[in-house]
Design an enzyme around this catalytic site. Structure first.
Site, PDB file in Angstrom:
ATOM      1  CG  HIS A 132      -1.371   1.350   1.653  1.00 16.16           C
ATOM      2  ND1 HIS A 132      -0.806   2.059   2.698  1.00 16.16           N
ATOM      3  CD2 HIS A 132      -2.343   2.161   1.141  1.00 16.16           C
ATOM      4  CE1 HIS A 132      -1.420   3.224   2.826  1.00 16.16           C
ATOM      5  NE2 HIS A 132      -2.350   3.313   1.890  1.00 16.16           N
ATOM      6  CG  ASN A 134      -1.539   7.378   1.324  1.00 16.80           C
ATOM      7  OD1 ASN A 134      -1.332   8.509   1.763  1.00 16.80           O
ATOM      8  ND2 ASN A 134      -1.719   6.320   2.113  1.00 16.80           N
ATOM      9  CG  HIS A 171      11.978  -1.325   7.217  1.00 16.56           C
ATOM     10  ND1 HIS A 171      11.347  -0.312   7.911  1.00 16.56           N
ATOM     11  CD2 HIS A 171      11.105  -2.365   7.189  1.00 16.56           C
ATOM     12  CE1 HIS A 171      10.147  -0.730   8.309  1.00 16.56           C
ATOM     13  NE2 HIS A 171       9.978  -1.968   7.883  1.00 16.56           N
TER      14      HIS A 171
END
Length: 332
Positions: A132, A134, A171
């Protein structure tokens, strides 16, 4: 997750900012977001092609009666990607919903616009994580006063059969994109992600995290508008830098029917989070958002099992016992 996710929270006070974005600045952000949507769709379609599939993104342009609109691009039933939605929106809001004004009373009575790109990708192969991302800009305006604005965004990874090197890679990408903006940015936004994508009723993380940030502007970070915009651009590109290598390594690995069933079971957690906690979903519903774009993040298939408990020592047990816990991935 939703296309209209403005990421409003109570982490930092939002006040009038002397570094107010101009109409030209807002147009530049809009142009970037439109191109970002196209770039992500192209990269994901290439993964589908490379995996022997033929599914493509189908664009759906829409207009909002209250003002603004967007383009929702959806891929379905692919060989590699079972469902993906990559959405752009730029909407205008006359009456801000409670999710906005309750946390930031300063914006009450203002008209607002929110723009962003938001996506969720549900791969078919259980060895490839759900992902995901955004990025978004929110501007609240009132005649005769400076705009109140902020950026938000991030990306996170939700594996079913995680591989340690993938989590470390993910990460590492997060750390590297944050580094030019200050060494404190990655640990702060990494922790924010861990805290945000947490299912309180399950007492577990949604996935292995990534980055999450809200309310980024001059007052909260000391960054001018241009620096905030550059960070948005870095996060947008960072998603692709993070996810594409994982797709390339895992998308054609063999899997069993049992692994597929476990994937569907864990997708149920994703549904629970989005419908119970996600502020973007609530904002979209309360602001009379486009329901198809708000709920496009949901997987095509999912499942729940009563009191399911994986056997100790299995990969399914390891997921919750080791991976779904906040940790320093860069130290592993």
């Amino acid at each position: 997750m939703s296309l209209t996710n403005t990421g409003i929270n109570n982490a930092a006070p939002i006040v009038d900012n002397p570094d107010s974005p101009t109409a030209k600045d807002i147009q530049r952000v809009r142009d970037f977001l439109i191109q970002l949507q196209a770039n992500i769709c192209q990269a994901l379609e290439q993964q589908e092609i490379d995996g022997g599939g033929s599914a493509t993104f189908v664009p759906d342009d829409w207009q909002r009666p209250e003002g603004g609109g967007g383009r929702s691009c959806v891929m379905a039933d692919g060989a590699v990607i079972e469902k993906a939605g990559v959405m752009f929106s730029h909407i205008h809001i006359s009456n801000l919903p409670a999710t906005a004004t309750a946390r930031h009373p300063d914006i009450a009575g203002r008209k607002a616009q929110a723009m962003g790109v938001s996506l969720v990708v549900h791969p078919r192969n259980p060895n490839v994580p759900t992902s995901h991302a955004n990025v978004r800009l929110f501007v609240a305006e009132k005649e005769g006063e400076d705009p109140i604005w902020w950026f938000g965004g991030g990306f996170d990874l939700t594996p079913f059969y995680p591989v340690l090197e993938d989590c470390v890679h993910w990460h590492h990408v997060c750390h590297e994109l944050c580094a030019p903006f200050g060494e404190e940015i990655y640990p702060e936004f990494k922790k924010w992600c861990d805290d945000y994508f947490y299912l309180r009723h399950r007492n577990e993380q949604r996935g292995v995290g990534g980055l999450f940030y809200d309310d980024v502007n001059t007052q909260s970070r000391g960054w001018d508008f241009e620096t905030c915009f550059k960070f948005m651009q870095a996060v947008g590109q960072g998603y692709l830098d993070g996810i594409i290598p994982i797709f390339e390594k895992r998308k054609q690995l063999p899997y069993t029917e049992q692994q597929r069933e476990f994937q569907l079971y864990r997708r149920g957690r994703y549904v629970e989070y989005n419908l119970v906690y996600d502020r973007g979903t609530l904002f979209g519903l309360q602001s009379n958002g486009r329901i198809e774009s708000i709920l496009v993040s949901l997987p095509p298939l999912t499942g729940w099992q009563y009191r399911y408990e994986p056997e100790a020592g299995t990969p399914e047990y390891e997921l919750t016992d080791f991976y779904l816990k906040p940790r320093d991935w860069l130290a592993l």
